[in-house]
Design an enzyme around this catalytic site. Sequence first.
Site, PDB file in Angstrom:
ATOM      1  N   ASP A  35     -22.745 -12.683 -52.193  1.00  0.00           N
ATOM      2  CA  ASP A  35     -22.779 -13.857 -51.333  1.00  0.00           C
ATOM      3  C   ASP A  35     -24.246 -14.139 -51.004  1.00  0.00           C
ATOM      4  O   ASP A  35     -25.145 -13.362 -51.331  1.00  0.00           O
ATOM      5  CB  ASP A  35     -21.921 -13.625 -50.068  1.00  0.00           C
ATOM      6  CG  ASP A  35     -21.494 -14.938 -49.439  1.00  0.00           C
ATOM      7  OD1 ASP A  35     -20.496 -14.967 -48.734  1.00  0.00           O
ATOM      8  OD2 ASP A  35     -22.172 -15.964 -49.689  1.00  0.00           O
TER       9      ASP A  35
HETATM   10  C1  GLC Z   1     -22.045 -18.850 -47.929  1.00  0.00           C
HETATM   11  C2  GLC Z   1     -20.608 -18.388 -47.892  1.00  0.00           C
HETATM   12  C3  GLC Z   1     -19.927 -18.433 -49.222  1.00  0.00           C
HETATM   13  C4  GLC Z   1     -20.507 -19.586 -50.027  1.00  0.00           C
HETATM   14  C5  GLC Z   1     -21.926 -19.213 -50.361  1.00  0.00           C
HETATM   15  C6  GLC Z   1     -22.645 -20.316 -51.166  1.00  0.00           C
HETATM   16  O1  GLC Z   1     -22.808 -18.058 -47.063  1.00  0.00           O
HETATM   17  O2  GLC Z   1     -20.329 -17.121 -47.306  1.00  0.00           O
HETATM   18  O3  GLC Z   1     -18.522 -18.590 -48.965  1.00  0.00           O
HETATM   19  O4  GLC Z   1     -19.753 -19.774 -51.218  1.00  0.00           O
HETATM   20  O5  GLC Z   1     -22.682 -18.915 -49.202  1.00  0.00           O
HETATM   21  O6  GLC Z   1     -22.839 -21.431 -50.359  1.00  0.00           O
END
Ligand code: GLC
Length: 750
Positions: free
Chosen positions: A264
């Site tokens: 993430d």
């Molecule tokens: C965010 C979220 C995740 C998302 C990613 C890209 O922090 O936790 O769900 O897909 O970053 O934006």
Amino acid sequence: MLSREQLDQLLGDMSLEEKIGQMIQLTGYYFTGSGGETGPASEMRIPEDILKSTASVLNVTGAKRLKEVQENYIKENPHRIPLVFMADVIHGFRTVFPIPLAQGCSFDPQLVKECASVAARESAAAGLHVTFSSMADLVRDPRWGRCMESTGEDVYLNGQMARAAVEGYQGESLTDEGTIGACLKHFAGYGAAEGGRDYNTVDMSELSLREQYLPAYREAVKAGTALVMTSFNTVNGIPASANRWLNEEILRKEWGFDGVLISDYSAIYELIFHGVAENEEEAGKLAVEAGVDMDMVSPVYGGTLKKMAEEGRISEELIDRSARRVLELKNRLGLFDSPFRSEKWMEREEEIMHCECHRRTARKMAEESMVLLKNDGILPVRPENLSKKTVALIGPYARSRELGSVWSMFLQEEEVVNLEEGFNNAFTEDSDWMGIRLLVEEGAPILDPGEELTPFKGPILVNDWKEKGIDREEALARAVKAAKEADVVILALGEHKQYSGEGASKASLRLSKGQQHLFEEVNQANPNTVVVLFSGRPLIFPEIKQKAAAVLQAWRPGTEGGDAVARVLTGKVNPSGRLSMSFPKAEGQIPVYYNHLRTGRPAQEGSRERFVSTYRDLDGEPAYPFGYGLSYTEFSYGSVSTNKEEYGLMEEIQACVVVENTGKIPGYEVVQCYVQDMVGSTARPVRELKGFKRIWLEPGEKETVSFTITEEQTRMITGKGTWETEPGTFRIYIGKDSRVTDNFKEVIKR
Ligand code: GLC
């Protein structure tokens, strides 16, 4: 498509820097100069020779723009390896569907799949290749703002929905135009963050993890999700991005996942904040050895892997393994043959976006996902019952176009059908409504005074009443006056869009004081008040629950929300949504969910015994339970029958029931099948959903609904720690929601 040998050859021709480049995802900033920089991403210190080999860009869209980025990039790339474009298309791209928590309430996997395929078509037309969806995190804590992105508290429902979404996004083949790769998230257990506080600790037994939290992810893996994303949280002490047990033992070895595991956003860098890595090098080593193939927007992989590999502190084989998986993903997406992938769709980008056919799907999902929580008979509102020929539409959501969520990044608000327009459409579409007046008053803003100044850096909550010079008392007075003039009041209340989603945990689940006061005043002026709630989570509203004539949970219903609400309330649609998540009576009850264990001192509903598992100041029952929802008609259930009284350990069993529409209006019923294992070597939940069917019944019509309960569905974590079915007595319940108690059949597994 490149052959295995061609991929081997390509990998063999790549330098160490280029292979590490395939393990990096950056924001669009580096390719378009735009796109927000948050967290460590803004201090990226990635060497230029690695930076220019980066594999992927996130959250940049637009056919023309992405075509330019791809063309420029490939021109500079010695091996002509294309970029892969990923974005958060969580519940629709330009045509925005209800949030996933609402979609779970539809109990309609086929429609979820259709919504995902529409989202894929629009995303592909905008040049995207992958979406960071489906989110299969099981949720039991409505304080957690991200419960809106989940399909709810039940492992079986979540698994069915995750599978449907992956199939919808990815279609038959990822080389087909109009499809996109799915990225299952957040692996794993993110929804169990302690206290409902985002990013917080997750600590649970392996039994809970394997029985409740992991199976839905596995369904998405079995459906062939192209990627999986690690979650921010620790799992039993080790952050997911450094958790080899989760990623290597379970995801790869037990489940056979061979796609790309992406972290993430900056989660690898955050291993330092977790305190499991001294510095970026240690963070990089932990993550790459835990099988994380791609570093989303953190400086770690780009800044540390080369040196560590050259010094032999990490094996270059790990870099080869991850780079190869990314190349295989690009190959599976057909990007080597066609770097723009859905060119024909991209040429028709504007024609495809938000077309009538997509909007019809969005409206259908919005209608199916709304849940009628209370109705004293006032609904459906019918013109023949309006002696004053007047409906008052009051509340901050009467005219609001903020019916998407914080993840509806590509929604264009002018395309949203708000409630006022929805009712005007309903009135004009049907001559019966000729001459009915619609009075519209906001009555109160969403936020209380002072809430606008958010205590944190995030998006500023907006209440433009000050700018508009609207006086609160005057607005309230106008609303009360409209309520008095009307036969029926539709009171549209809810939480601010920014109050759910990421970084939006809340300790209070109540409506703002101003909205609660508006309800009291309006309901006193006219007790024929129907409350419509817009929220990204279960809210707590005891006064409304007690005093309103009706309550409809509309969630965040997306671009067609206004039409859907109006069509449900005027009876054009008979509501059929059933709750995917329990609604607590008070924050103090949380977590409250249906498939809990019995305990040694179970509290009987309504009992006031002292020494049982309950509270002195409240009972332990939710305000509204999982699977609950009302209809404008009534359904009756016959007794449960099974094809066997006793059956073998490895055998399946059929259970069925006759359901009849005993009311006067046709409609859908969601018939639910629950199983209770009466005795196990580990304590068993009081109910577990094992099947559900949405059936349409005309008035007076009956249908025999049957369920097959497989042996796999009765497996559990035993006292020996094995995953297997145990012999014993099972109760098979079939009913309208998770509180079904009297309609069951006992069977024995030998
Ligand atoms: C965010 C979220 C995740 C998302 C990613 C890209 O922090 O936790 O769900 O897909 O970053 O934006």
